[in-house]
Design an enzyme around this catalytic site. Structure first.
Site, PDB file in Angstrom:
ATOM      1  N   ASN A 151      50.146  34.936  43.059  1.00 49.56           N
ATOM      2  CA  ASN A 151      49.114  35.755  43.378  1.00 49.56           C
ATOM      3  C   ASN A 151      47.655  34.863  43.500  1.00 49.56           C
ATOM      4  OD1 ASN A 151      49.767  35.198  40.427  1.00 49.56           O
ATOM      5  ND2 ASN A 151      47.882  36.616  39.766  1.00 49.56           N
ATOM      6  N   CYS A 327      43.737  40.448  36.773  1.00 49.50           N
ATOM      7  CA  CYS A 327      44.054  40.624  35.429  1.00 49.50           C
ATOM      8  C   CYS A 327      43.583  40.070  34.376  1.00 49.50           C
ATOM      9  CB  CYS A 327      45.671  40.864  35.180  1.00 49.50           C
ATOM     10  SG  CYS A 327      46.399  42.021  36.283  1.00 49.50           S
TER      11      CYS A 327
END
Length: 383
Positions: A151, A327
């Site tokens: 990611n 996150c």
């Protein structure tokens, strides 16, 4: 606003929002209720399960084969803890990559506390070190959890080869793939990768937040090799209790149908824009190119500018980029994914991620390139 942070989340499509409104305002019943309103909600749930199942390469999802969750993190946790709880009584080997998403890395750390040996596969340059797996895997591998696409770097990992090596060493190993970033960007199925389960998320494919799914093979279900992580009323064939979030799931199904139909056109649009933007900024910054990757993610290292400083500069100009995973964006730690890729801690601290969508334009890329040059000229001199 110029939105170049599509790996963090995407703008919901009209099709997904239309389906969500239907579930909220018309088919608002509880899908567990056996009356007209409940049956109507169940219809939307079944429709979404069929659509998401088709993205995994299955025409008709069997009970339990597509398990709806609250998102990718829960799907990863269900695969990891659920597979361990179902069959494993003692410790064993667990493989993950050294730059995994926090939902996999932190789950692996929990398993370490209970005596499991966690081995982290090196990913220098954005490639899985298959030799590491070959040399270190033994017949005691109980779980492997590996992301399809990183990611932060956009690296596309060779999950198929890794799975084959692990299966040869430990035929009963449970192999899971976190496909959140590669979902509907990379043409593959769980079967083509050779994995037992695959996690995906709705808000990465132009649906609202709050829904995800875990695909599990029929073989795993028949052998009862997955135990529930959330217990309660027995929804999702007992593998994920809790009243299903029908509005988010219905929207997820609509976005999945759209994503399947437009996979190639979206991929081509991202590739063209990525090439255009890289040509604009190459030479100004260092492009951290993985050995093999997806076009949607471009990671760059800035010359002597902290990533947080650049993020603030760009935000003031109405441009949204990131310093890595959303996150962990507020944790202020050095990115594990980037140091695993081969960057030093200081280089990782000066790197940012641009994540593109088929909705972005060359005009936006021109503005970003211009502001990047201005930022470097201004911020480097101020040091």
């Amino acid at each position: 606003m110029i939105y170049f942070d599509n790996s963090a989340t995407t703008k919901p499509s009209e099709a997904s929002l239309t389906k969500m409104r239907e579930a909220l305002c018309v088919s608002f019943g509880n899908p567990g209720s056996v009356h007209l309103a409940g049956n109507d909600a169940r219809r939307l749930l079944d429709e979404a399960r069929k659509s998401v199942g088709e993205t995994f390469g299955i025409r008709r999802a069997a009970d339990g084969e597509v398990i709806f969750t609250s998102g990718g993190s829960e799907a990863n946790n269900l695969a990891m803890f659920g597979s361990i709880r179902a069959k494993v009584r003692n410790g064993g080997q667990v493989f993950i990559t050294d730059g995994e998403h926090a939902s996999v890395e932190n789950a692996a750390r929990e398993l370490e506390k209970f005596g499991f040996q966690v081995l982290r596969i090196p990913t220098v340059g954005g490639a899985l070190d298959l030799d590491f797996i070959e040399k270190n895997a033994d017949k005691g591998v109980v779980l492997a959890a590996m992301m399809l696409v990183n990611n932060e770097t956009g690296a596309l990992y060779d999950i198929k080869s890794a799975a084959e090596i692990i299966r040869e060493k430990s035929p009963k190993a449970f192999i899971h793939c976190d496909a959140v970033q590669g979902y509907l960007k990379v043409k593959c199925t769980p079967k083509s990768l050779g994995v037992d389960s695959m996690a995906v998320s709705a808000h990465k494919i132009y649906a609202p937040k709050g829904a995800g799914a875990l695909y599990v093979t029929n073989e795993v279900l028949r052998a009862k090799r997955l135990a529930p992580h959330i217990i309660g009323g027995g929804q999702e064939t007992g593998l994920r209790s809790g009243t299903e979030n029908v509005p988010a799931i219905a929207a997820f199904g609509a976005a999945a149908r759209e994503g399947m139909a437009q996979l190639e056109s979206r991929r081509k649009a991202a590739e063209e824009l990525s090439e255009y933007l890289i040509e604009k900024i190459e030479g100004t910054v260092r492009i951290n190119r993985p050995e093999k990757g997806i076009a949607n993610i471009i990671n760059i290292t800035l010359p002597q500018i902290k990533s947080e400083t650049m993020l603030n500069f760009m935000s003031q100009k109405g441009i949204c980029i990131s310093a890595g995973s959303a996150c962990s964006a507020r944790s202020h730690g050095v990115s594990r994914a980037l140091t695993a890729f081969g960057l030093s801690e200081s280089e990782a601290d000066c790197s940012v991620r641009i994540s593109l969508s088929h909705l972005n334009t060359k005009e936006e890329a021109d503005i970003f390139a211009k502001e990047l040059e201005a930022a470097i000229g201004s911020l480097v001199r101020k040091r």
